[in-house]
Design an enzyme around this catalytic site. Structure first.
Site, PDB file in Angstrom:
ATOM      1  N   GLY A 197     -28.151 -29.694   0.376  1.00 42.22           N
ATOM      2  CA  GLY A 197     -26.871 -30.380   0.401  1.00 42.22           C
ATOM      3  C   GLY A 197     -25.741 -29.462   0.827  1.00 42.22           C
ATOM      4  N   SER A 198     -24.593 -29.663   0.227  1.00 39.16           N
ATOM      5  CA  SER A 198     -23.397 -28.949   0.677  1.00 39.16           C
ATOM      6  C   SER A 198     -23.395 -27.457   0.383  1.00 39.16           C
ATOM      7  CB  SER A 198     -22.148 -29.594   0.068  1.00 39.16           C
ATOM      8  OG  SER A 198     -21.954 -30.883   0.606  1.00 39.16           O
ATOM      9  N   THR A 199     -24.320 -26.969  -0.454  1.00 40.55           N
ATOM     10  CA  THR A 199     -24.397 -25.509  -0.621  1.00 40.55           C
ATOM     11  C   THR A 199     -24.781 -24.858   0.702  1.00 40.55           C
ATOM     12  OG1 THR A 199     -26.708 -25.606  -1.371  1.00 40.55           O
ATOM     13  CG2 THR A 199     -24.989 -25.628  -3.065  1.00 40.55           C
ATOM     14  N   PHE A 200     -25.463 -25.608   1.599  1.00 37.35           N
ATOM     15  CA  PHE A 200     -25.838 -25.059   2.907  1.00 37.35           C
ATOM     16  C   PHE A 200     -24.616 -24.858   3.806  1.00 37.35           C
ATOM     17  CE2 PHE A 200     -27.522 -25.158   7.248  1.00 37.35           C
ATOM     18  CZ  PHE A 200     -28.565 -24.230   7.141  1.00 37.35           C
ATOM     19  N   LYS A 201     -23.507 -25.480   3.455  1.00 41.80           N
ATOM     20  CA  LYS A 201     -22.289 -25.291   4.252  1.00 41.80           C
ATOM     21  C   LYS A 201     -21.850 -23.826   4.260  1.00 41.80           C
ATOM     22  CE  LYS A 201     -20.760 -30.044   3.560  1.00 41.80           C
ATOM     23  NZ  LYS A 201     -19.879 -30.958   2.794  1.00 41.80           N
TER      24      LYS A 201
END
Length: 487
Positions: free
Chosen positions: A217-221
């Site tokens: 999810g957004s941790t990959f941002k």
């Protein structure tokens, strides 16, 4: 010699040759396999008949062998059992070994090549052979905080010292009691094992490091932001396109921001603000603009797609899809940690640890020291650099951006009084029927990092579909960081 005698002699010689070849095959070629076959009772008696070395956390054994009056001689004890089950694993006469019990078995039994001189000395003196102790890097306060923080929820926590790579906490929930599998009754051990196999949510699966991987999810941002900064085309203040709704290229599919929110006025936002509020449309478009090669190369520098990582337990490789599997629409989703991107909690802790350590990713490890029964040091792990994930300047910029996430963005629940925390939340979609996974990764103190952490709570835990990474995972990460910092 007449013909019948010659034939008889030939048969006798052939029988001797078969016997010699068979004996040689069993005693030399198959010797190792037979000795290590779990069905070999003599091997079990030999292993259990010698004191197996303890597994130690902060000077206290959490697994050890006690003498007992039965055919095996020693009983393996785990205390507190379930708390460290994802690290120690189990040692069972019926079901083999897992985790540290498996991957440090040679030193625990005293049969490692590194212990040759110790074994020779025992042989000369007539002393009973003893296994070596394995001292772990685990911080008991951090381990307990992670365990308590997850509670009855399904998920995992990994905490790392970013300066050394030492793993400070490694928890997978639900856990299990290794004592149930360590019993000398094969019937009871098998029954306990089958019960665990049939139990919901796979308690024998180590969700922190292997088997299962998750959409980050957004941790990959953080990875996408790192790729942008490393390209030299973007700074923290670069303005990004951030529409309320993004139509994915070549499709009629649309992508929205969480809760249908806007990321900025006029359909634009800065890179810093996009990370702070976790703007999906901005990062999806940014991923398209950067291209799949840039994202893949950056992910690899953080440790993705590395099948060789061990701690010493093997870590399932995290995954970023290849070029052949990505069109522009899929690339947009991959840039926000969806589509086919997959990661372990260990991997996302490594991302934060690399940023915290000025861009240098240290090799993670759980075994600090191995000692003989006489407390002589056989080996001690020395920190080593696994890769340079990003430049020092990029790491510094990312750190400041992650501070804004915790101070003024989606990660406020990770704030610690008197300590500056850097972090990133994530809410990862799975299927239309299931609630999303809740993620948080970060480090503290931001100016002198002592701990980097990643938390995943499967399918929103106790909150279900109402969960976000900031609401569910961030408080757990906060508790673990506080435990390490004694705050």
């Amino acid at each position: 010699m007449n013909t019948p005698l010659r034939r008889l002699a030939l048969v006798v010689v052939s029988m001797f040759l078969v016997l010699m070849v068979g004996t040689t095959w069993v005693q030399f070629v198959q010797a190792d396999a037979l000795n290590n076959d779990t069905r070999n009772v003599r091997t079990l008696y030999r292993e259990f008949g010698n004191p197996r070395g303890p597994i130690i956390v902060a000077g206290t054994p959490v697994a050890w062998s006690e003498p007992v009056d039965d055919a095996f001689g020693y009983q393996r004890i785990y205390d507190p059992g379930a708390l460290y089950s994802s690290v120690t694993g189990f040692y069972s006469i019926a079901n083999g070994r897992t985790e540290i019990e498996r991957y440090e078995n040679d030193v625990l039994t005293g049969t490692s090549d590194s212990l040759f001189l110790s074994r020779l000395q025992d042989l000369i003196t007539g002393k009973q052979p003893q296994g070596s102790s394995v001292e772990l890097t685990i911080n008991p306060a951090a381990q307990q905080a992670a365990w308590d923080g997850l509670g009855d929820q399904v998920g995992a926590v990994v905490a790392i010292d970013p300066k050394t790579g030492a793993i400070l906490a490694l928890v997978s929930k639900p856990g299990f009691d290794p004592n149930l599998l360590a019993t000398h009754s094969s019937t009871e051990a098998n029954a306990a094992y089958q019960e665990l196999l049939a139990a919901p949510n796979d308690p024998l699966e180590n969700k922190a490091i292997n088997g299962k991987t998750y959409p980050p999810g957004s941790t990959f941002k953080l990875v996408t932001t790192a790729a942008a900064l490393e390209s030299g085309q973007y700074t923290a203040d670069s303005v990004l396109t951030a529409p309320d709704v993004l139509t994915l290229p070549g499709t009629s599919t649309t992508l929205k921001n969480y809760g249908g929110e806007s990321c900025g006025s006029g359909g634009q936002t800065t890179l810093t603000d996009a990370l702070r509020i976790s703007c999906n449309t901005a990062f999806a478009q940014l991923g398209i603009d950067l291209g799949d090669d840039a994202l893949r190369e950056q992910a690899d520098k953080f440790g993705f797609d590395d099948p060789s990582l061990t701690i010493p337990m093997p870590v399932t490789k995290s995954f970023f899809p290849g070029s052949d599997d990505l069109d522009a629409a899929k690339l947009a989703k991959s840039a926000i940690g969806q589509q086919d991107v997959r990661a372990t909690p260990m991997q996302m802790a490594m991302v934060s640890a690399a940023i915290a350590n000025g861009g240098k990713l240290m090799t993670p490890y759980t075994v600090q020291t191995i000692r003989t029964a006489d407390l002589d040091v056989i080996s001690e792990t020395k920190p080593s650099v696994l890769s340079t994930a990003v430049s020092t300047s990029t790491a510094s910029t990312l750190r400041d951006m992650m501070i804004s996430v915790v101070e003024n963005g989606t990660g406020k629940a990770a704030q610690i009084s008197g300590v500056q925390v850097a972090g990133k939340t994530g809410t990862a979609e799975t299927t239309a029927e299931a609630a999303p996974h809740a993620w948080f990764t970060g480090f503290a103190p931001a100016n002198d990092p002592q701990v980097a952490v990643a938390v995943i709570v499967e399918h929103g835990g106790s909150v279900g579909s109402e969960a976000t990474g900031g609401k569910i995972a961030a408080p757990i990460a906060k508790a673990v960081m506080q435990a390490v910092l004694n705050r």
